[in-house]
Motif scaffolding. Structure first.
Motif, PDB file in Angstrom:
ATOM      1  N   GLY A 234      31.275  29.591  35.513  1.00 40.08           N
ATOM      2  CA  GLY A 234      30.057  30.067  36.159  1.00 40.08           C
ATOM      3  C   GLY A 234      29.638  29.186  37.319  1.00 40.08           C
ATOM      4  N   TYR A 235      29.797  27.873  37.170  1.00 40.44           N
ATOM      5  CA  TYR A 235      29.425  26.936  38.230  1.00 40.44           C
ATOM      6  C   TYR A 235      30.240  27.188  39.495  1.00 40.44           C
ATOM      7  CZ  TYR A 235      29.031  22.539  40.808  1.00 40.44           C
ATOM      8  OH  TYR A 235      28.850  21.599  41.800  1.00 40.44           O
ATOM      9  N   PHE A 236      31.545  27.333  39.326  1.00 41.75           N
ATOM     10  CA  PHE A 236      32.398  27.539  40.498  1.00 41.75           C
ATOM     11  C   PHE A 236      32.260  28.943  41.071  1.00 41.75           C
ATOM     12  CE2 PHE A 236      34.623  23.866  38.616  1.00 41.75           C
ATOM     13  CZ  PHE A 236      34.700  23.064  39.739  1.00 41.75           C
ATOM     14  N   SER A 237      32.000  29.934  40.206  1.00 44.14           N
ATOM     15  CA  SER A 237      31.830  31.297  40.731  1.00 44.14           C
ATOM     16  C   SER A 237      30.480  31.470  41.416  1.00 44.14           C
ATOM     17  CB  SER A 237      32.001  32.332  39.616  1.00 44.14           C
ATOM     18  OG  SER A 237      30.961  32.225  38.664  1.00 44.14           O
ATOM     19  N   ASP A 238      29.501  30.601  41.098  1.00 41.36           N
ATOM     20  CA  ASP A 238      28.246  30.621  41.848  1.00 41.36           C
ATOM     21  C   ASP A 238      28.497  30.246  43.304  1.00 41.36           C
ATOM     22  OD1 ASP A 238      26.543  31.425  39.835  1.00 41.36           O
ATOM     23  OD2 ASP A 238      26.070  29.394  39.182  1.00 41.36           O
ATOM     24  N   ARG A 239      29.480  29.387  43.520  1.00 39.28           N
ATOM     25  CA  ARG A 239      29.829  28.967  44.873  1.00 39.28           C
ATOM     26  C   ARG A 239      30.649  30.026  45.610  1.00 39.28           C
ATOM     27  NH1 ARG A 239      29.867  23.335  45.937  1.00 39.28           N
ATOM     28  NH2 ARG A 239      28.799  22.135  44.327  1.00 39.28           N
ATOM     29  N   LYS A 240      31.571  30.651  44.871  1.00 43.26           N
ATOM     30  CA  LYS A 240      32.426  31.670  45.478  1.00 43.26           C
ATOM     31  C   LYS A 240      32.823  32.684  44.413  1.00 43.26           C
ATOM     32  CE  LYS A 240      36.746  32.398  48.014  1.00 43.26           C
ATOM     33  NZ  LYS A 240      37.962  31.750  48.584  1.00 43.26           N
ATOM     34  N   PRO A 241      32.448  33.948  44.579  1.00 45.18           N
ATOM     35  CA  PRO A 241      32.791  34.967  43.578  1.00 45.18           C
ATOM     36  C   PRO A 241      34.292  35.188  43.496  1.00 45.18           C
ATOM     37  CG  PRO A 241      31.909  35.998  45.555  1.00 45.18           C
ATOM     38  CD  PRO A 241      31.697  34.518  45.723  1.00 45.18           C
ATOM     39  N   ARG A 242      34.774  35.407  42.272  1.00 46.68           N
ATOM     40  CA  ARG A 242      36.202  35.625  42.042  1.00 46.68           C
ATOM     41  C   ARG A 242      36.386  36.872  41.180  1.00 46.68           C
ATOM     42  NH1 ARG A 242      35.159  30.271  42.433  1.00 46.68           N
ATOM     43  NH2 ARG A 242      36.638  28.967  43.598  1.00 46.68           N
ATOM     44  N   PRO A 243      36.327  38.047  41.783  1.00 46.09           N
ATOM     45  CA  PRO A 243      36.432  39.293  41.014  1.00 46.09           C
ATOM     46  C   PRO A 243      37.724  39.419  40.214  1.00 46.09           C
ATOM     47  CG  PRO A 243      35.641  39.721  43.240  1.00 46.09           C
ATOM     48  CD  PRO A 243      36.074  38.289  43.212  1.00 46.09           C
ATOM     49  N   VAL A 244      38.809  38.808  40.701  1.00 44.82           N
ATOM     50  CA  VAL A 244      40.102  38.939  40.029  1.00 44.82           C
ATOM     51  C   VAL A 244      40.084  38.314  38.640  1.00 44.82           C
ATOM     52  CG1 VAL A 244      41.108  36.786  40.920  1.00 44.82           C
ATOM     53  CG2 VAL A 244      42.596  38.739  40.394  1.00 44.82           C
ATOM     54  N   LEU A 245      39.144  37.397  38.397  1.00 50.47           N
ATOM     55  CA  LEU A 245      39.082  36.757  37.089  1.00 50.47           C
ATOM     56  C   LEU A 245      38.761  37.742  35.972  1.00 50.47           C
ATOM     57  CD1 LEU A 245      37.206  33.406  37.854  1.00 50.47           C
ATOM     58  CD2 LEU A 245      39.637  33.726  37.365  1.00 50.47           C
TER      59      LEU A 245
ATOM     60  N   TYR B 107      32.571  44.751  42.872  1.00 46.22           N
ATOM     61  CA  TYR B 107      32.097  43.375  42.961  1.00 46.22           C
ATOM     62  C   TYR B 107      32.606  42.700  44.235  1.00 46.22           C
ATOM     63  CZ  TYR B 107      31.283  38.581  41.131  1.00 46.22           C
ATOM     64  OH  TYR B 107      30.882  37.293  40.934  1.00 46.22           O
ATOM     65  N   GLY B 108      33.882  42.919  44.529  1.00 40.62           N
ATOM     66  CA  GLY B 108      34.462  42.306  45.716  1.00 40.62           C
ATOM     67  C   GLY B 108      33.911  42.865  47.005  1.00 40.62           C
ATOM     68  N   LYS B 109      33.518  44.146  46.993  1.00 44.64           N
ATOM     69  CA  LYS B 109      33.000  44.783  48.196  1.00 44.64           C
ATOM     70  C   LYS B 109      31.508  44.540  48.415  1.00 44.64           C
ATOM     71  CE  LYS B 109      36.594  46.955  49.924  1.00 44.64           C
ATOM     72  NZ  LYS B 109      37.055  46.696  51.313  1.00 44.64           N
ATOM     73  N   ARG B 110      30.844  44.064  47.397  1.00 45.04           N
ATOM     74  CA  ARG B 110      29.403  43.842  47.523  1.00 45.04           C
ATOM     75  C   ARG B 110      29.147  42.754  48.582  1.00 45.04           C
ATOM     76  NH1 ARG B 110      24.842  46.579  45.333  1.00 45.04           N
ATOM     77  NH2 ARG B 110      23.107  45.114  45.220  1.00 45.04           N
ATOM     78  N   GLU B 111      28.412  43.104  49.608  1.00 45.54           N
ATOM     79  CA  GLU B 111      28.191  42.156  50.695  1.00 45.54           C
ATOM     80  C   GLU B 111      27.146  41.115  50.320  1.00 45.54           C
ATOM     81  OE1 GLU B 111      27.284  44.066  54.355  1.00 45.54           O
ATOM     82  OE2 GLU B 111      29.028  45.373  54.314  1.00 45.54           O
ATOM     83  N   LYS B 112      27.325  39.944  50.880  1.00 41.21           N
ATOM     84  CA  LYS B 112      26.357  38.853  50.757  1.00 41.21           C
ATOM     85  C   LYS B 112      26.078  38.524  49.295  1.00 41.21           C
ATOM     86  CE  LYS B 112      24.079  40.156  55.077  1.00 41.21           C
ATOM     87  NZ  LYS B 112      22.804  40.543  55.733  1.00 41.21           N
TER      88      LYS B 112
ATOM     89  N   GLY C 126      41.461  48.512  32.634  1.00 35.84           N
ATOM     90  CA  GLY C 126      41.349  49.584  33.626  1.00 35.84           C
ATOM     91  C   GLY C 126      39.939  49.698  34.186  1.00 35.84           C
ATOM     92  N   VAL C 127      38.928  49.606  33.320  1.00 34.42           N
ATOM     93  CA  VAL C 127      37.536  49.681  33.784  1.00 34.42           C
ATOM     94  C   VAL C 127      37.203  48.471  34.655  1.00 34.42           C
ATOM     95  CG1 VAL C 127      35.121  49.830  33.070  1.00 34.42           C
ATOM     96  CG2 VAL C 127      36.890  50.994  31.733  1.00 34.42           C
ATOM     97  N   LEU C 128      37.721  47.306  34.281  1.00 29.59           N
ATOM     98  CA  LEU C 128      37.437  46.090  35.039  1.00 29.59           C
ATOM     99  C   LEU C 128      38.026  46.124  36.443  1.00 29.59           C
ATOM    100  CD1 LEU C 128      37.756  43.260  32.370  1.00 29.59           C
ATOM    101  CD2 LEU C 128      35.704  43.962  33.617  1.00 29.59           C
ATOM    102  N   LEU C 129      39.120  46.823  36.632  1.00 29.60           N
ATOM    103  CA  LEU C 129      39.687  46.963  37.977  1.00 29.60           C
ATOM    104  C   LEU C 129      38.706  47.703  38.888  1.00 29.60           C
ATOM    105  CD1 LEU C 129      43.416  47.790  37.137  1.00 29.60           C
ATOM    106  CD2 LEU C 129      42.512  45.653  38.088  1.00 29.60           C
ATOM    107  N   PHE C 130      38.050  48.726  38.342  1.00 23.84           N
ATOM    108  CA  PHE C 130      37.026  49.462  39.087  1.00 23.84           C
ATOM    109  C   PHE C 130      35.829  48.563  39.396  1.00 23.84           C
ATOM    110  CE2 PHE C 130      32.937  51.678  38.258  1.00 23.84           C
ATOM    111  CZ  PHE C 130      32.821  52.362  39.462  1.00 23.84           C
ATOM    112  N   ILE C 131      35.386  47.818  38.386  1.00 23.05           N
ATOM    113  CA  ILE C 131      34.235  46.929  38.571  1.00 23.05           C
ATOM    114  C   ILE C 131      34.558  45.824  39.557  1.00 23.05           C
ATOM    115  CG2 ILE C 131      32.747  45.247  37.402  1.00 23.05           C
ATOM    116  CD1 ILE C 131      32.970  47.015  34.901  1.00 23.05           C
ATOM    117  N   ALA C 132      35.745  45.250  39.441  1.00 21.29           N
ATOM    118  CA  ALA C 132      36.136  44.160  40.340  1.00 21.29           C
ATOM    119  C   ALA C 132      36.174  44.628  41.789  1.00 21.29           C
ATOM    120  CB  ALA C 132      37.496  43.601  39.918  1.00 21.29           C
TER     121      ALA C 132
END
Length: 397
Positions: free
Chosen positions: A66-77, A186-191, A177-183
């Protein structure tokens, strides 16, 4: 484009579904404990260590991720974590000995550690201004997944044995499969970083915030001890001390966990009306009269007792997460990992200790001991009131 205050319900319900599937994988472990105890000739302490490995791997890494993803989101995780859980399910199904079993359990725990902080951030983003409701939708999925454990034991593990865990690799595949859609969303969400950043407020009353967070982690940790006791040891208590069949004992747990899921869902709206801190207190101290009766009530009347207890105690499950997020603004991933992760890892330590206690003093002593633990709710009186958190936020604005 949706504003920051918009609530994206399709994402909330999707991530809640995956939370259900993810936590149903976790629930396989306590559900299969009676089978593993027989197949691998395990002691209660061994069972406690299994829960310890599960909870520690599923928790220690959560605040770090969570600490590192606060700095940079990582949808692939998100999909990678689910892949780890699926492999763990296969390992549990075919584990020939205790050592291999512990490794497989660790894979499931690691997958959960990756999922929860990132999924909490997805829920945070998708909730917009309705964070209490959004967190309730997200968390009720997880609690519903945990409630499936007794049904799994009755329908899967009793007829199929340890190998029945292999079928849950299909559950992991569906969640993937559902997480691929969510990711993708998540990745496209700006800012995203901007949406998570109000970190300047964190340094307003910093010492008070950190002290309150420590108390909150302690509060949730002890609550998870109680949860571990009921989920893992109460069915064994009914089987060994009262002669219940495994199916009958697990049915009691299903009622308790299902009521907990209902309590989780309604806890958010109730806290929005009456205060998050107030609900944290009531959800523990209010459950105390009912927990004190649990060791002594069996038969029909145990059902409503467990139902009421689950409703009250788990009503603050999602509220604790939202309270922590408001307590430490700008650290959504980290504090989500602390509340849903590290504190539950402490619950794993408690489960191990409870297992050792059961070996030495008996299961009945453990259940009685846990029945008085809701007094931890007294800690809630030392937490800042909701109005105080709002004042701190206004001061930092």
């Amino acid at each position: 484009m949706l504003s920051q205050s918009s609530t994206v319900y399709r994402i909330l319900f999707a991530i809640s579904l995956v939370h259900l599937l993810n936590d149903s994988l976790q629930a396989v472990i306590p559900a299969v404990l009676p089978i593993l105890q027989t197949n691998l000739n395990l002691s209660y302490f061994n069972l406690g260590v299994i829960l310890l490995v599960m909870n520690m791997t599923a928790s220690v890494f959560q605040p770090v991720i969570g600490y590192f993803s606060d700095r940079k989101p990582r949808p692939v995780l998100l999909p990678l974590g689910m892949l780890s859980s699926g492999l763990g399910m296969l390992g549990i199904a075919f584990a020939p000995n205790y050592a291999v079993l512990l490794v497989a359990v660790a894979f499931v725990g690691l997958g959960s550690a990756v999922f929860h902080p990132e999924a909490s951030k997805v829920a945070y983003l998708a909730s917009g201004a309705r964070r209490g409701l959004g967190q309730s939708i997200f968390q009720v999925g997880g609690n519903s997944g945990q409630a499936l454990a007794p049904i799994m034991t009755t329908l899967i593990f009793i007829p199929l044995g340890q190998g029945g865990a292999a079928w849950f690799s299909l559950t992991a595949l569906l969640a993937l499969g559902v997480l691929l859609f969510i990711a993708y969303w998540y990745g496209k969400r700006e800012k995203i970083n901007k949406a998570m950043k109000s970190a300047a407020a964190l340094y307003n009353h910093k010492n008070q915030r950190i002290t309150a967070l420590i108390l909150l982690v302690l509060f949730v940790s002890v609550r998870s001890w109680i949860q571990a006791s009921y989920q893992s040891f109460y069915p064994l208590y009914l089987i060994h001390d009262f002669g219940y069949s495994m199916s009958a004992a697990e049915l009691y747990m299903f009622v308790y966990m299902l009521a907990g899921a209902v309590g989780t869902f309604f806890g958010g709206p109730i806290a929005d009306r009456f205060g998050k801190r107030n609900l944290l207190i009531v959800s523990t101290l209010g459950a105390l009269p009912f927990t004190l009766l649990i060791p002594y009530v069996t038969g029909f009347w145990a059902y409503p007792l467990l139902m009421i207890n689950g409703l009250i105690m788990m009503s603050s499950f999602s509220v604790a997460v939202v309270y922590a997020q408001e307590l430490m603004p700008g650290r959504v991933g980290m504090v989500s990992g602390l509340i849903t992760g590290l504190s539950f890892g402490m619950g794993g330590i408690g489960a191990s200790a409870l297992g050792k206690m059961a070996d030495s003093l008996g299961l009945s002593f453990v259940i009685i001991f846990c029945s008085i633990m809701p007094v931890i709710g007294l800690i809630g009186f030392f937490l800042p009131k909701d109005a105080t958190l709002e004042e701190w936020e206004q001061e930092a604005a």
